[in-house]
Motif scaffolding. Structure first.
Motif, PDB file in Angstrom:
ATOM      1  N   SER A  13      28.341  41.427  46.933  1.00  0.00           N
ATOM      2  CA  SER A  13      28.549  42.859  47.113  1.00  0.00           C
ATOM      3  C   SER A  13      29.842  43.330  46.460  1.00  0.00           C
ATOM      4  O   SER A  13      30.173  44.507  46.522  1.00  0.00           O
ATOM      5  CB  SER A  13      28.586  43.206  48.614  1.00  0.00           C
ATOM      6  N   THR A  14      30.579  42.403  45.850  1.00  0.00           N
ATOM      7  CA  THR A  14      31.852  42.750  45.217  1.00  0.00           C
ATOM      8  C   THR A  14      31.709  42.690  43.707  1.00  0.00           C
ATOM      9  O   THR A  14      31.142  41.732  43.165  1.00  0.00           O
ATOM     10  CB  THR A  14      32.964  41.785  45.664  1.00  0.00           C
ATOM     11  N   THR A  15      32.220  43.713  43.042  1.00  0.00           N
ATOM     12  CA  THR A  15      32.064  43.824  41.595  1.00  0.00           C
ATOM     13  C   THR A  15      33.415  43.817  40.910  1.00  0.00           C
ATOM     14  O   THR A  15      34.349  44.503  41.325  1.00  0.00           O
ATOM     15  CB  THR A  15      31.312  45.116  41.227  1.00  0.00           C
ATOM     16  N   LEU A  16      33.505  43.038  39.850  1.00  0.00           N
ATOM     17  CA  LEU A  16      34.675  43.010  38.977  1.00  0.00           C
ATOM     18  C   LEU A  16      34.363  43.872  37.760  1.00  0.00           C
ATOM     19  O   LEU A  16      33.314  43.703  37.129  1.00  0.00           O
ATOM     20  CB  LEU A  16      34.979  41.576  38.549  1.00  0.00           C
ATOM     21  N   VAL A  17      35.259  44.789  37.426  1.00  0.00           N
ATOM     22  CA  VAL A  17      35.073  45.659  36.260  1.00  0.00           C
ATOM     23  C   VAL A  17      36.059  45.224  35.186  1.00  0.00           C
ATOM     24  O   VAL A  17      37.266  45.150  35.427  1.00  0.00           O
ATOM     25  CB  VAL A  17      35.297  47.137  36.618  1.00  0.00           C
ATOM     26  N   LEU A  18      35.540  44.933  33.984  1.00  0.00           N
ATOM     27  CA  LEU A  18      36.360  44.445  32.876  1.00  0.00           C
ATOM     28  C   LEU A  18      36.102  45.284  31.635  1.00  0.00           C
ATOM     29  O   LEU A  18      35.032  45.223  31.040  1.00  0.00           O
ATOM     30  CB  LEU A  18      36.040  42.968  32.588  1.00  0.00           C
ATOM     31  N   ALA A  22      40.203  45.402  22.417  1.00  0.00           N
ATOM     32  CA  ALA A  22      40.776  44.534  21.392  1.00  0.00           C
ATOM     33  C   ALA A  22      42.281  44.395  21.548  1.00  0.00           C
ATOM     34  O   ALA A  22      42.851  43.366  21.201  1.00  0.00           O
ATOM     35  CB  ALA A  22      40.441  45.081  20.000  1.00  0.00           C
ATOM     36  N   SER A  23      42.948  45.419  22.082  1.00  0.00           N
ATOM     37  CA  SER A  23      44.391  45.379  22.262  1.00  0.00           C
ATOM     38  C   SER A  23      44.771  44.910  23.660  1.00  0.00           C
ATOM     39  O   SER A  23      45.667  44.092  23.828  1.00  0.00           O
ATOM     40  CB  SER A  23      45.003  46.752  22.006  1.00  0.00           C
ATOM     41  N   SER A  24      44.092  45.437  24.663  1.00  0.00           N
ATOM     42  CA  SER A  24      44.375  45.063  26.047  1.00  0.00           C
ATOM     43  C   SER A  24      43.088  45.103  26.847  1.00  0.00           C
ATOM     44  O   SER A  24      42.139  45.802  26.480  1.00  0.00           O
ATOM     45  CB  SER A  24      45.408  46.016  26.674  1.00  0.00           C
ATOM     46  N   LEU A  25      43.055  44.315  27.901  1.00  0.00           N
ATOM     47  CA  LEU A  25      41.902  44.365  28.800  1.00  0.00           C
ATOM     48  C   LEU A  25      42.352  44.960  30.127  1.00  0.00           C
ATOM     49  O   LEU A  25      43.439  44.679  30.613  1.00  0.00           O
ATOM     50  CB  LEU A  25      41.258  42.996  28.975  1.00  0.00           C
ATOM     51  N   LYS A  26      41.521  45.857  30.642  1.00  0.00           N
ATOM     52  CA  LYS A  26      41.769  46.461  31.947  1.00  0.00           C
ATOM     53  C   LYS A  26      40.774  45.847  32.911  1.00  0.00           C
ATOM     54  O   LYS A  26      39.564  45.948  32.702  1.00  0.00           O
ATOM     55  CB  LYS A  26      41.613  47.975  31.909  1.00  0.00           C
ATOM     56  N   ILE A  27      41.288  45.231  33.960  1.00  0.00           N
ATOM     57  CA  ILE A  27      40.422  44.453  34.836  1.00  0.00           C
ATOM     58  C   ILE A  27      40.840  44.648  36.279  1.00  0.00           C
ATOM     59  O   ILE A  27      42.020  44.768  36.599  1.00  0.00           O
ATOM     60  CB  ILE A  27      40.469  42.961  34.445  1.00  0.00           C
ATOM     61  N   THR A  33      42.678  50.608  43.429  1.00  0.00           N
ATOM     62  CA  THR A  33      42.954  51.979  42.999  1.00  0.00           C
ATOM     63  C   THR A  33      42.911  52.097  41.489  1.00  0.00           C
ATOM     64  O   THR A  33      42.353  53.045  40.936  1.00  0.00           O
ATOM     65  CB  THR A  33      44.329  52.450  43.505  1.00  0.00           C
ATOM     66  N   GLU A  34      43.520  51.143  40.795  1.00  0.00           N
ATOM     67  CA  GLU A  34      43.479  51.126  39.340  1.00  0.00           C
ATOM     68  C   GLU A  34      43.529  49.683  38.871  1.00  0.00           C
ATOM     69  O   GLU A  34      43.896  48.771  39.624  1.00  0.00           O
ATOM     70  CB  GLU A  34      44.618  51.945  38.733  1.00  0.00           C
ATOM     71  N   PRO A  35      43.156  49.435  37.604  1.00  0.00           N
ATOM     72  CA  PRO A  35      43.066  48.056  37.132  1.00  0.00           C
ATOM     73  C   PRO A  35      44.420  47.487  36.745  1.00  0.00           C
ATOM     74  O   PRO A  35      45.419  48.196  36.635  1.00  0.00           O
ATOM     75  CB  PRO A  35      42.175  48.196  35.896  1.00  0.00           C
ATOM     76  N   VAL A  36      44.422  46.181  36.522  1.00  0.00           N
ATOM     77  CA  VAL A  36      45.557  45.513  35.906  1.00  0.00           C
ATOM     78  C   VAL A  36      45.339  45.571  34.397  1.00  0.00           C
ATOM     79  O   VAL A  36      44.251  45.266  33.903  1.00  0.00           O
ATOM     80  CB  VAL A  36      45.651  44.042  36.365  1.00  0.00           C
ATOM     81  N   SER A  37      46.348  45.999  33.653  1.00  0.00           N
ATOM     82  CA  SER A  37      46.253  46.049  32.193  1.00  0.00           C
ATOM     83  C   SER A  37      46.971  44.842  31.617  1.00  0.00           C
ATOM     84  O   SER A  37      48.155  44.633  31.871  1.00  0.00           O
ATOM     85  CB  SER A  37      46.869  47.347  31.663  1.00  0.00           C
ATOM     86  N   VAL A  38      46.232  44.044  30.849  1.00  0.00           N
ATOM     87  CA  VAL A  38      46.761  42.789  30.320  1.00  0.00           C
ATOM     88  C   VAL A  38      46.601  42.772  28.802  1.00  0.00           C
ATOM     89  O   VAL A  38      45.500  43.038  28.296  1.00  0.00           O
ATOM     90  CB  VAL A  38      46.007  41.577  30.924  1.00  0.00           C
ATOM     91  N   PRO A  39      47.668  42.469  28.049  1.00  0.00           N
ATOM     92  CA  PRO A  39      47.504  42.331  26.590  1.00  0.00           C
ATOM     93  C   PRO A  39      46.438  41.284  26.277  1.00  0.00           C
ATOM     94  O   PRO A  39      46.491  40.167  26.800  1.00  0.00           O
ATOM     95  CB  PRO A  39      48.896  41.884  26.120  1.00  0.00           C
ATOM     96  N   ASN A  40      45.488  41.635  25.452  1.00  0.00           N
ATOM     97  CA  ASN A  40      44.397  40.715  25.127  1.00  0.00           C
ATOM     98  C   ASN A  40      44.805  39.863  23.920  1.00  0.00           C
ATOM     99  O   ASN A  40      44.253  39.979  22.828  1.00  0.00           O
ATOM    100  CB  ASN A  40      43.115  41.493  24.834  1.00  0.00           C
ATOM    101  N   CYS A  41      45.784  38.998  24.152  1.00  0.00           N
ATOM    102  CA  CYS A  41      46.311  38.182  23.068  1.00  0.00           C
ATOM    103  C   CYS A  41      47.053  36.977  23.642  1.00  0.00           C
ATOM    104  O   CYS A  41      47.407  36.945  24.822  1.00  0.00           O
ATOM    105  CB  CYS A  41      47.266  38.994  22.182  1.00  0.00           C
TER     106      CYS A  41
END
Length: 419
Positions: A13-18, A22-27, A33-41
């Motif tokens: 019942s729990t969903t991960l949104v990714l 190309a520059s960063s991933l928001k997950i 409340t809001e995602p974690v923004s991580v450099p995708n590198c």
């Protein structure tokens, strides 16, 4: 109305949104409340080439000059799977501390993605990470769903997604993309940063190896001009009349940790070793490439022309609704004045009888993730049932063919099928 009668929820019942950019991933988990923004590198420094810094470990680097990047994306497509796996592993295990097999996943892919890349992503996410269920969709589709939830009375949305490698203009009708009318402009944040590096290197200081620093300069000082010729005259003016030019103190990562704009008439921090860039018309000429790619030899339409051309190729009954519901998203739309310039230019080009409205979220780079969050909360097959999920058991039974049917066929609409 949004139909939620055909839900296909997995056991979890729990969903991960990714939002896998190309520059960063928001997950993040849908409940956040809001995602974690991580450099995708993966990053390496000029002094420690043998040590790698994955994703947000970039924050641990003391000297950010001359960084060397390993990127999973090349020219907008995910092709370096070893690098992407390392980043995902770090995010899942060290950052979020989650077990993928306990979660549903909503993940994005770029428009016009290669079938081989899409198939590889599905196989990796199901077979290696073991997610309970998977929804694979476009960032613009999640943005469209977010807009549909905000304005349910608007059947059509035109999403302008300007990211790291490309800018896409995608029309939507009742949650389905009209890919026959979708346009791509080969301009994004990477090109803008690279062009700024070239200009500064030619005029003042060699910064060709300072991608991280110059990207920060771009974000700190650039804006979209509302009157290009007036701003050009101001930038050429003398100091007392020149409201455009400014001085930017570059970081040396010793005494100056972060670059900053030097106040008018201000003094340096006391050392003659500080490196100061004089930034003039670059402040608006760099974002101007989004509106006039021919300035750098790219013979394509700018964003306003692309919007008008895109709408002109859709069924005529949709035109009025698309002009009145333009949504701008993506990291390259964060320049001050971006929304206003798009509105002004499209208004000049659009038929007088059509109203024009341009919407921009406070954080335009987060809109796809927020759309995925709402989709997870409303039901995995929200937006009229067009965004569908495939469970682990369905994948084992039907394989990639089952995924193609749900992830692609149900998300687009052909002009001949418009009704």
């Amino acid at each position: 109305m949004i139909d939620h009668t055909h839900l296909n929820m997995a056991a979890s019942s729990t969903t991960l949104v990714l939002d896998n950019g190309a520059s960063s991933l928001k997950i993040g988990i849908e409940k956040e409340t809001e995602p974690v923004s991580v450099p995708n590198c993966i990053t390496r420094t000029k002094t420690e080439r043998r040590k790698s810094f994955i994703g947000n470990q970039l924050d641990d680097i003391k000297d950010l000059s001359g960084l060397y990047y390993l990127l999973p994306f090349q020219k907008g497509y995910l092709v370096n799977w070893d690098t992407q796996r390392q980043i995902w592993d770090h995010v899942y295990q060290s950052l979020l501390k989650i077990t993928p097999s306990d979660l549903n996943l909503i993940v994005t892919e770029p428009p016009f993605n290669f079938q081989s890349v899409r198939d590889a992503m599905i196989e990796v996410l199901f077979e290696e990470y073991g997610f309970s269920s998977l929804t694979l969709t476009l960032p613009s589709s999640l943005s469209s769903f977010h807009q549909l939830m905000e304005y349910p009375e608007r059947p059509c949305t035109l999403v302008v997604d300007s990211g790291y490698s490309f800018t896409h203009v995608v029309p939507y009708y009742r949650g389905k993309a009209l890919l026959e009318s979708t346009l791509r402009i080969d301009v994004g944040g990477k090109l803008l940063t690279n062009h700024l590096k070239e200009i500064i290197s030619y005029r003042q200081l060699n910064v060709m190896d300072e991608t991280y620093v110059m990207n920060q300069v771009k974000e700190d000082v650039c804006f979209v001009s509302q009157d290009l010729y007036t701003d050009m005259r101001k930038a050429r003016g003398k100091q007392d009349t020149n409201t455009i030019s400014l001085d930017y103190v570059l970081p040396d990562f010793t005494s100056v940790k972060t670059g900053y704009i030097l106040p008018k008439g201000g003094k340096q921090h006391g050392t003659s070793e500080e490196q100061i860039l004089r930034i003039g018309n670059e402040r608006f000429s760099i974002p101007e490439i989004l509106f006039n790619p021919s300035d750098v030899g790219i013979h394509q339409m700018g964003i306003p022309e692309a919007i008008v051309h895109c709408i002109s190729t859709t069924p005529k009954p949709m035109h009025r609704y698309l002009y009145s519901n333009i949504l701008v998203t993506g990291g390259s739309t964060r320049f001050p004045g971006f929304r206003e310039r798009v509105l002004t230019d499209v208004r000049k080009l659009a038929p007088d009888t059509y109203p024009v409205d341009v919407t921009q979220h406070d954080r335009p780079d987060l809109v796809p993730w927020l759309g995925g969050q709402k989709l997870a909360q409303e039901g995995r097959e929200g937006a009229g049932g067009h965004l569908q999920s495939v469970t682990q058991s369905e994948y084992k039974e039907g394989g990639l063919a089952q995924c193609h049917k749900k992830f692609y066929d149900n998300q687009i609409i052909l002009h001949s099928n418009y009704n």
